[in-house]
Design an enzyme around this catalytic site. Sequence first.
Site, PDB file in Angstrom:
ATOM      1  N   GLU A 153      22.517 -19.607 -24.887  1.00 52.06           N
ATOM      2  CA  GLU A 153      21.093 -19.296 -24.752  1.00 52.06           C
ATOM      3  C   GLU A 153      20.431 -20.159 -23.679  1.00 52.06           C
ATOM      4  O   GLU A 153      20.447 -21.401 -23.755  1.00 52.06           O
ATOM      5  CB  GLU A 153      20.382 -19.506 -26.090  1.00 52.06           C
ATOM      6  CG  GLU A 153      18.869 -19.404 -26.041  1.00 52.06           C
ATOM      7  CD  GLU A 153      18.378 -18.005 -25.772  1.00 52.06           C
ATOM      8  OE1 GLU A 153      17.540 -17.847 -24.857  1.00 52.06           O
ATOM      9  OE2 GLU A 153      18.821 -17.072 -26.476  1.00 52.06           O
ATOM     10  N   SER A 175      17.617 -12.416 -23.173  1.00 49.69           N
ATOM     11  CA  SER A 175      18.935 -12.428 -23.803  1.00 49.69           C
ATOM     12  C   SER A 175      19.563 -11.041 -23.844  1.00 49.69           C
ATOM     13  O   SER A 175      20.757 -10.882 -23.590  1.00 49.69           O
ATOM     14  CB  SER A 175      18.831 -12.988 -25.223  1.00 49.69           C
ATOM     15  OG  SER A 175      18.403 -14.333 -25.200  1.00 49.69           O
ATOM     16  N   HIS A 184      16.382 -22.775 -27.608  1.00 43.94           N
ATOM     17  CA  HIS A 184      15.339 -21.742 -27.595  1.00 43.94           C
ATOM     18  C   HIS A 184      14.059 -22.368 -28.112  1.00 43.94           C
ATOM     19  O   HIS A 184      14.079 -23.151 -29.051  1.00 43.94           O
ATOM     20  CB  HIS A 184      15.764 -20.565 -28.490  1.00 43.94           C
ATOM     21  CG  HIS A 184      14.951 -19.320 -28.285  1.00 43.94           C
ATOM     22  ND1 HIS A 184      13.597 -19.256 -28.530  1.00 43.94           N
ATOM     23  CD2 HIS A 184      15.315 -18.086 -27.852  1.00 43.94           C
ATOM     24  CE1 HIS A 184      13.156 -18.035 -28.246  1.00 43.94           C
ATOM     25  NE2 HIS A 184      14.178 -17.305 -27.834  1.00 43.94           N
TER      26      HIS A 184
END
Length: 655
Positions: free
Chosen positions: A296, A335, A453
Site C-alpha cells: 500500500e 489501490s 494508509h
Amino acid sequence: MIKAIKSGMTSYLPIILFVTSSLVVLSLFRLGYLFLFHDRVLHATTLTTYFLLGLRADIIQVGYFTLIPLLLFPFFNNSRLHRRWFQLSLIWLAFCFIVIVFLEVATPAFLMQYDTRPNRLFFEYLLYPKEVLSTLWEGFRGWLIFGVISVGLTLYGLTKAINKVYHQCKQRKPHHVSAWILWPFIVIVTVLGIRSTLAHRPANPAFFAVTSDAMVNSLLINSSYSVAYAAYNLKHEAKANSVYGDLSDSEVIQIVTAEPHLSDATFPSKQYPTVHYQQASVTRDKPLNIVIILEESLGATFVESLGGIAATPNLEKLKNNGWWFEQLYATGIRSVRGIEAVVAGFPPSRARSTVKLSNSQRYFFTIADALKRQGYHTEFIYGGESHFDNMAAFFSGNGFEQIIDQDDFENPLFVGSWGVSDQDLFQKLHNRLVANKDSQQPTFTLAFSSSNHEPFEFPVGDVTLLEQPQNTVNNAVKYADHALGEFFNQAMASEYWQNTLFLVVADHDTRVYGDELIPLSKFHIPGLILGADISPRKVTSIASQIDLAPTLLSIAGVSTFVPTLGQDLSRTDIAPANRAFMQFGDNFGWFEDDHLTVLTLDKGHQEFSYDATSKTLTPSMNRLNEKALQRIRAHAMLPSVLYENRMYYVPPELH
C-alpha cells in the site's frame, strides 16, 4: 416600468437570495484556497483569471440548482399556490446551499490528500463509512470537528432565515402579472449562465483547464460542480477514453497489437482480439508457486536508491537478491488501479477501475484465472475487510478460489482503522505457504498490505521511528518495510523458498500531487522479483505495472493464452518496450525515452522532456509525428474498447 419589475422580482426572492449568498460564499472559499495554495496559484495563472473563471464556474452550478424551482414557477404563479412555491423553493435552495457549504468545507482536507477538489473518489468512499470516519477522526480530527460545527451553524442560520423570509412573504401581496413577464427572461439568463458560452458545446471542467497545474484547474471550479460532473460522467464509463481520439475500435486493436514486443504473437480469436499465446521463457518440470505482495502506497518517494528518503532499508537489502526495477511506473493513484494493472494487466482509463465496474465482475482476465486453469490453487489475503473497493466480488468472480480477510485472523497483534497490521498479514501468508509446501498443487497468492494508509496506525514494537509524532506516513512506511523484512527473513529460511516466486510491488505512491498535468515522479514505484532460482538483476528500462503479470507467468514456467498487452520482460530476444502509461484524473500520460506525452480532454495533447535527476518536466522541443501520436491515442482508447465490448478474457476453448 421599473416599479413593475421590482414588484415582479419579489416573487423570485428565494432565488435571488440563494444566488447572491452562494456566489459570495463560493468566492470567499476560493479566496481561502488562494491563501492555502498561493504559490501554486500565482505560478500557474493570474488573480484575474483565477477569480473570474471561478465566478463563471460558480454561476454554472448555481444555475443548475435554481433551474428546478424556476421551471416549476409557472405552475404555481397564482394566488392560491404561490406561497406553496415560495415555501418549497426556500427548502430546496436551503438544501442546495447546505450541500455547497458542506462540500467546500470538506475540500481543504481532500486537497491535502489527493491534490484536487472532491470528485468521484469523494462519493465512492461514502460507501465505506467505517473506514472513512476512522480515517477522518485519526488523521483530520480538527478539520472534521470544524466541518461539523460549520455545517451545523449554517443549518441553524438557514432555519432562522427561512422562517423570517417566509413570514415576510405571507405579509406581502405577490405581483403575478409582473412575475409572468419576467419569467422567460430569468430562465433565458439562467440557461445562458449554465452554458457559459455561445459555442457549439456548453462549458465543462475541461473549459476551465487553462493552466498546466491540474490542482489549480480544479480550484477554478467549485466542489459541488466537480462532484456533480463526476456523478454525471458515470453513465459514460464504457466510453470514458473515447475523448482521446477519433480512431475506430478496429484501428485501436490493429495499432496496439502491432507493438514490437508482440511481433511474433498470433491472435487467434476475433471475439477477443488481443488474446495471444505466451510461451514461457523458462522451462520447468513443475511451475513455481507465485506470490504477489502488493504494498500500500509504497512509492519511490520512500526508497533511497530511487531518489527518495531512506525509509525502506529492508527493501534496499532485498533488491540485491532478485530483479530490481529501477524505472517502474504505476498506472494510477488508487489501490484498485494498482490491482487492475498488476493482477489483471489491464491499462488505465478515466473510468472507475474495472475492479468496480459491472461488466468486469465475471469473464474478465486476471493472473489468478490463468493460473487456476493451469491447476493452481488461488487465494487473496488482506488484513482489512475484503468488500472494500469491491475487491472480494471482483476476485471471486475472476479466478480467486479463496479469500482471507480481517475476520480470518485469530488474535492479531494489532488492529487499526484499516484492519490488522502488516506483521499479522505476513505471518498469515507465511503460515499458508508452510502449510502448502508439500502439496503437489502449485499455489498463487495475492497479499495486500494496509498499514501504510491514512491515518497510519501500526504497532511500534522494535521499529525506530523516523520522526515524531508516531502516526505519520514516513513512520508508517518504515514500519511496512520492517514487516516486509521480517517476512522475508522467515521465507528465505523456509522450505517453500526454493519453489516460490515473489513479486513485491507498490499499488501506487502516497499523495500523488504536483503542479504538472501529470506529476510523473509520483508515479515512480519500486518493484522486485525474487525467490526460487532468481539471479540478481537490474531492470533499467522503463516498465509499467501491466508488464509484471506476463513476466511472472513466464519466469514461473507457465505457458498460456493471455489478453494483456504488457511485455514479458524476461525475454532477451526482444528489445524492451521502454514505455509506461498512467492516468491522472482526465489526463493520460505516455512516458517513453524520457519524453512524456499527455493526452487531455477533447483530443488535445502536450509534450514534455523529463529530467530524472531533478524530477522536473519542461516543454519538449522534439515534437512527435502524427503516427507516433496515433499510437499513443490507440493505447489511451484501448481500455474503453476492451471493456465496452467485453473483449478482455481468454475463452475456454483457448485454454
